[in-house]
Write a protein that holds these residues in place. Sequence first.
Motif, PDB file in Angstrom:
ATOM      1  N   LYS A  72     -23.207 -36.764 -28.526  1.00 60.25           N
ATOM      2  CA  LYS A  72     -21.768 -36.568 -28.359  1.00 60.25           C
ATOM      3  C   LYS A  72     -21.047 -37.789 -28.903  1.00 60.25           C
ATOM      4  N   LYS A  96     -17.964 -24.849 -20.284  1.00 58.35           N
ATOM      5  CA  LYS A  96     -17.986 -25.773 -19.150  1.00 58.35           C
ATOM      6  C   LYS A  96     -18.860 -26.989 -19.436  1.00 58.35           C
ATOM      7  N   ARG A  97     -19.991 -26.793 -20.094  1.00 57.73           N
ATOM      8  CA  ARG A  97     -20.837 -27.948 -20.446  1.00 57.73           C
ATOM      9  C   ARG A  97     -20.088 -28.896 -21.369  1.00 57.73           C
ATOM     10  N   THR A 100     -17.239 -30.770 -19.342  1.00 58.67           N
ATOM     11  CA  THR A 100     -17.686 -31.775 -18.368  1.00 58.67           C
ATOM     12  C   THR A 100     -18.473 -32.925 -18.996  1.00 58.67           C
ATOM     13  N   ALA A 101     -18.725 -32.858 -20.283  1.00 64.49           N
ATOM     14  CA  ALA A 101     -19.523 -33.901 -20.956  1.00 64.49           C
ATOM     15  C   ALA A 101     -18.780 -35.218 -21.126  1.00 64.49           C
ATOM     16  N   PHE A 102     -17.457 -35.178 -21.062  1.00 67.73           N
ATOM     17  CA  PHE A 102     -16.657 -36.378 -21.294  1.00 67.73           C
ATOM     18  C   PHE A 102     -15.981 -36.805 -20.004  1.00 67.73           C
ATOM     19  N   ASN A 103     -16.142 -38.067 -19.648  1.00 66.78           N
ATOM     20  CA  ASN A 103     -15.605 -38.602 -18.390  1.00 66.78           C
ATOM     21  C   ASN A 103     -14.315 -39.367 -18.583  1.00 66.78           C
ATOM     22  N   GLN A 104     -13.501 -38.917 -19.495  1.00 66.81           N
ATOM     23  CA  GLN A 104     -12.214 -39.557 -19.739  1.00 66.81           C
ATOM     24  C   GLN A 104     -11.270 -38.516 -20.325  1.00 66.81           C
ATOM     25  N   THR A 125      -6.714 -30.243 -22.029  1.00 63.04           N
ATOM     26  CA  THR A 125      -7.644 -30.455 -23.136  1.00 63.04           C
ATOM     27  C   THR A 125      -7.787 -29.177 -23.955  1.00 63.04           C
TER      28      THR A 125
END
Length: 163
Positions: A72, A96-97, A100-104, A125
Amino acid sequence: MKIVVVSDTHIPKRAQRLPSRLLHELRSADQIIHAGDWQSLEVYEQLKQYAPVNGVFGNTDNEDIIRVFPDKKIVNVNGFKIGIIHGHGKKMTTVKRAFTAFNQPIDCIVFGHSHIPYLKYKNKTLMFNPGSATDKRKAPFYSFGILTMSDELHAQHIFFKSK
């Protein structure tokens, strides 16, 4: 700024070359994003002749591609944060994957894997799957995407019948 967005090219398994409709659009690209499942570094070599390429590896990519691309990535373009991920994995849907992969906070997440064109906002987003320009599966058309950026971020799919 114009970014041509592709994913799931699967060359040479699903096609021998990039389709002419895609090549036509690449001629005016400022950048290119590939969201994985290239299956051949030759795809990267061809794409980079048109514009700088950002990409990630997918679940069917070999070690040659995994050595060049991360799983990523976040790129900043014209003040917009774009996350790129293939979207494969277990549990949850592909959307959904990817989300949720990015924490910002991310303005746009480009993903692939499903070969299904997708364009929707999830919270603030923009979730964008270009589909596949070479392997439409059961979809009626092949597809890729275009992101344009100035003061706004705009995404669209380009659909076509033959590769």
